[in-house]
Each structure stands twice: as structure tokens, then as C-alpha cells.
Design an enzyme around this catalytic site. Structure first.
Site, short mmCIF file in Angstrom:
data_model
loop_
_atom_site.label_atom_id
_atom_site.label_comp_id
_atom_site.label_asym_id
_atom_site.label_seq_id
_atom_site.Cartn_x
_atom_site.Cartn_y
_atom_site.Cartn_z
N ASP A 9 25.57 38.46 39.81
CA ASP A 9 25.65 38.48 38.35
C ASP A 9 26.43 37.24 37.90
O ASP A 9 27.62 37.10 38.22
CB ASP A 9 26.34 39.77 37.88
CG ASP A 9 26.19 40.00 36.38
OD1 ASP A 9 25.49 39.20 35.72
OD2 ASP A 9 26.76 40.98 35.89
N MET A 10 25.76 36.33 37.19
CA MET A 10 26.43 35.14 36.71
C MET A 10 27.49 35.52 35.67
O MET A 10 27.31 36.44 34.89
CB MET A 10 25.43 34.16 36.11
CG MET A 10 24.33 33.72 37.07
SD MET A 10 24.97 32.96 38.59
CE MET A 10 25.80 31.51 37.93
N ASP A 104 20.10 35.84 34.63
CA ASP A 104 21.39 35.65 35.29
C ASP A 104 21.80 36.79 36.21
O ASP A 104 22.96 36.88 36.61
CB ASP A 104 22.47 35.46 34.23
CG ASP A 104 22.61 36.67 33.31
OD1 ASP A 104 21.65 37.44 33.20
OD2 ASP A 104 23.69 36.85 32.71
N GLU A 105 20.86 37.64 36.59
CA GLU A 105 21.23 38.81 37.39
C GLU A 105 20.08 39.23 38.30
O GLU A 105 18.92 39.16 37.91
CB GLU A 105 21.60 39.96 36.46
CG GLU A 105 22.02 41.24 37.15
CD GLU A 105 22.28 42.36 36.17
OE1 GLU A 105 22.60 43.48 36.63
OE2 GLU A 105 22.16 42.14 34.94
#
Length: 395
Positions: A9-10, A104-105
Site C-alpha cells: 500500500d503506497m 496504489d494498492e
């Protein structure tokens, strides 16, 4: 067979990209989303903004009241998508069993990769290191025996965190004293129902049985399983994107059909460009309208595969003609679904091919797309699109 799952996860992805590209933003409350004074929500925000109580999906009006001195920016989706592609390539160098949740995940099942790369923990740490070295962005990585455990682990040390939950017992012990809201599938309404029945902490559910949670139906049984660390979900790799669309919510409601028609023209070009960037086409065009009283109306039309701005616009305009506009409109959206990559069917809709004049217009569309792709999105627009965009900005 024991599974080894990684969840990446960013950290505040959109905001982190902007801070990386403009270091003067570092340490400041940065809010990415709609601009103050307009309708819309927060897409994401920096951790500095979160200290004020701002969070993703919050109404922008509420965000501004909490953080009036924050820095507000409109999201640059194309830039974030390019960064996401870099991250995805790093992930794909370890396994092809990847389920992307968003830009982003994502979840990675590295069970079959252990012989080649070592333990799941080693892969997770290397993944985290490479993401930072190759993009300049931090991420939080969780390693677990299930998707639920990996997701929980990635949230444990955010931001820039790393955590491992190796067993079901370790999971149960970690969360037993926490609120039931930490469990997958427990939203605000479900949490309230559980609390009213005396289930405030996860430990309360861990000592319950299925009959105790029957008031939630099948959902209650699933939540009970999650509280005890059971999660039967499997990583579903690389599923095709099901739709591409854009929608806009307006500060001032629209009252004229001509205004909506102009916006359909404007949005159709954006949707067409997204499809072409991804080498996709779709059969079904959907028009979405939301009235001022929040009533939602959708209409769909299915034809041949297309990613043509002209064809998308034509179908959406036809759908608009089927709707009797008795109320003012606050949201307009256009999407294309029933997808298939162009490389698989190799052609646009039949109507696009048989009309010579339409072919000429389509070549202009493609030329505009090509120029925008090479020198910058939105660099070249038609006169009608400029008019639509000008009028759009009034709202």
C-alpha cells in the site's frame, strides 16, 4: 497448503508523488482532490493534513473547514498512473499472482515464488526497498498467511512500515483488544449494530458463536470468521478492467439540456483518451445523471466495440434524449463498459468503418489523441471542446 500473501500500500500516494516532484511541499498539509468552493471530495492527503482530521472521501467543504491553510491541488491522474505502472512492474518481477485493488494498492500471492526468491518476508523487504529506490516513494508492506492478515499487517506500521503476521493465532492476539471496526467488512452501520448488541471489541466476537451474530445474516457469520483469523479469499490475478468513465459534480446545478449536452461532448473525449491509452474498447456506453435531490438516473446503450470520442458522444447524447429533465442536475457522468482490448477484436464499431465522412473525423480524433499523448494531455482540443470546457468551468 500454507499461503504466503503480501499486501503493498503506497503511503498517501497522490500527495507523495507531488511532494517528490516539488520538495517545497514537504511537511505541509497537502490535500489532493476537488478545490475549495467547489463540489467534490478529497482523493487523498498528506499525513500532515490528516493531523487536522482530513481524510480520503471527505467532502471538500468539510476538509477546508478543518484545514483552511492547507495546500489544495487537483489530481494529475495520468502522472499517478505512470508511477503506478513502475510499481506494478516491480511487483510482477516476483510473481504473476497479483490482484491490483487500485493504482496504489495490491495483493501478491508469493507462495510459488519462495524457492526462487526466499521467504515471503525477504520478498516483502526487497519489494519495499526497490519501490523506494526506483520511484523515490515509500510504501507500507504487510506479510501474512491470508489476504486479511497481509492487509492488517500493512496498516500496522504506516507510513513506511513493514510488519508480518505469520499465523492465525498471531492475528487473533494482535487485534483482540481493538474495536470491531478494524475487521474487514465492518463499516459504520454494521459496527453500530454490533456495538448495540454488546460487541465492542474484537475479543467479544472471538468468544461468540454463529447464533450470536445471526442478526446480521450471512454477513455476521463472515465477520465472525474474520475476527478469528479465517479468510478463504484467494488472490485473483490481473482481471480485465470492467469499465472506463469520468463524472463531474457541479457547484451550481445544471438546468439546461444544452449545458448537459456540451458536457457530454467534453467528457466523451476524456473517456475516449483513457480507453486509447489503455488499448481498450467497449460495447456499452452509460450516461449517469444525479439530480439536486440526489436521485440517480442511468441509461445504457450497447453497440459495436468502440473507443471513438464521436461514437461515445453519439450514444450518450442519444441516451440524454431519452431522459425527461424535470429537475436540475448536479452530476454528469459517461462510462464505457463490456470491455475488450483492441488487439483482440481489431476494429471499431461497424458504423465507424462504413461512413467515409466519419472515418475522416475519426482520423482527426486519432491525430488529436496522438498529439496529446506525445506532448501533453489536453494540449490540443477542438473548438467545440474549448467551448464546452469554458462553460464547464462556470460550474
Amino acid at each position: 497448503m500454507e499461503r504466503n500473501i503480501i499486501h503493498i500500500d503506497m503511503d498517501a500516494f497522490y500527495a507523495s508523488v507531488e511532494v517528490r516532484d516539488n520538495p517545497s511541499l514537504k511537511g505541509k498539509p497537502l490535500i489532493i482532490g476537488a478545490m475549495p468552493g467547489t463540489r467534490g471530495v478529497v482523493s487523498t492527503c498528506s499525513y500532515e493534513a490528516r493531523k487536522y482530521g482530513v481524510h480520503s472521501a471527505m467532502n471538500i467543504k468539510d476538509a477546508y473547514s478543518l484545514c483552511p491553510d492547507g495546500i489544495y491541488m487537483v489530481p494529475n491522474i495520468r502522472k499517478y498512473a505512470m508511477e503506478s505502472e513502475k510499481i506494478h512492474k516491480i511487483m510482477e518481477s516476483y510473481t504473476d499472482m497479483i490482484e491490483y485493488v487500485s493504482l496504489d494498492e495490491g495483493y501478491m500471492d508469493v507462495t510459488a515464488s519462495l524457492k526462487l526468491f526466499g521467504s515471503a518476508e525477504k520478498i516483502g523487504r526487497e519489494l519495499k526497498r526497490r519501490v523506494f529506490e526506483e520511484t523515490g516513494l515509500t510504501c507500507s508492506v504487510g506479510v501474512g498467511y491470508s489476504m486479511l492478515a497481509a492487509k492488517t499487517a500493512s496498516e500496522e506500521k504506516k507510513p513506511d512500515g513493514f510488519f508480518v503476521i505469520p499465523t492465525r493465532e498471531a492475528f487473533k492476539n494482535l487485534i483482540k483488544d481493538r474495536s470491531v471496526t478494524v475487521l474487514f467488512g465492518v463499516g459504520k452501520k454494521t459496527a453500530q449494530k454490533l456495538i448495540e448488541k454488546g460487541f465492542e471489541k474484537v475479543a467479544d466476537l472471538q468468544s461468540a458463536n454463529e447464533n450470536d451474530v445471526r442478526f446480521l445474516g450471512n454477513t455476521g457469520v463472515e465477520i465472525l470468521k474474520h475476527a478469528n483469523g479465517y479468510d478463504e479469499r484467494v488472490v485473483k490475478p490481473n482481471e480485465k478492467q470492467k469499465s472506463v468513465g469520468r463524472e463531474y459534480t457541479f457547484q451550481s446545478d445544471l438546468t439546461k439540456r444544452e449545458e448537459i449536452d456540451e458536457l457530454i461532448h467534453f467528457i466523451s473525449r476524456q473517456v475516449s483518451n483513457q480507453l486509447k491509452y489503455k488499448d481498450l474498447s467497449g460495447k456499452t456506453v452509460t450516461l449517469k445523471l444525479k439530480y439536486a435531490d440526489m436521485t440517480l438516473v442511468t441509461r445504457s446503450k450497447t453497440g459495436g466495440y468502440t473507443n471513438s470520442a464521436k461514437e461515445i458522444r453519439s450514444r450518450a447524447t442519444e441516451l440524454l434524449g431519452q431522459i425527461e429533465l424535470k429537475k436540475s442536475v448536479r452530476l454528469v457522468g459517461v462510462s464505457v463498459s463490456n470491455m475488450e482490448g483492441e488487439e483482440e477484436h481489431g476494429q471499431l464499431s461497424f458504423e465507424d468503418m462504413i461512413k467515409v465522412e466519419d472515418d475522416k473525423k475519426e482520423k482527426i480524433d486519432d491525430m488529436i489523441f496522438s498529439i496529446n499523448k506525445n506532448i501533453g494531455k489536453g494540449s490540443l482540443k477542438t473548438g467545440k471542446e474549448l467551448l464546452a470546457e469554458k462553460n464547464f468551468r462556470k460550474y
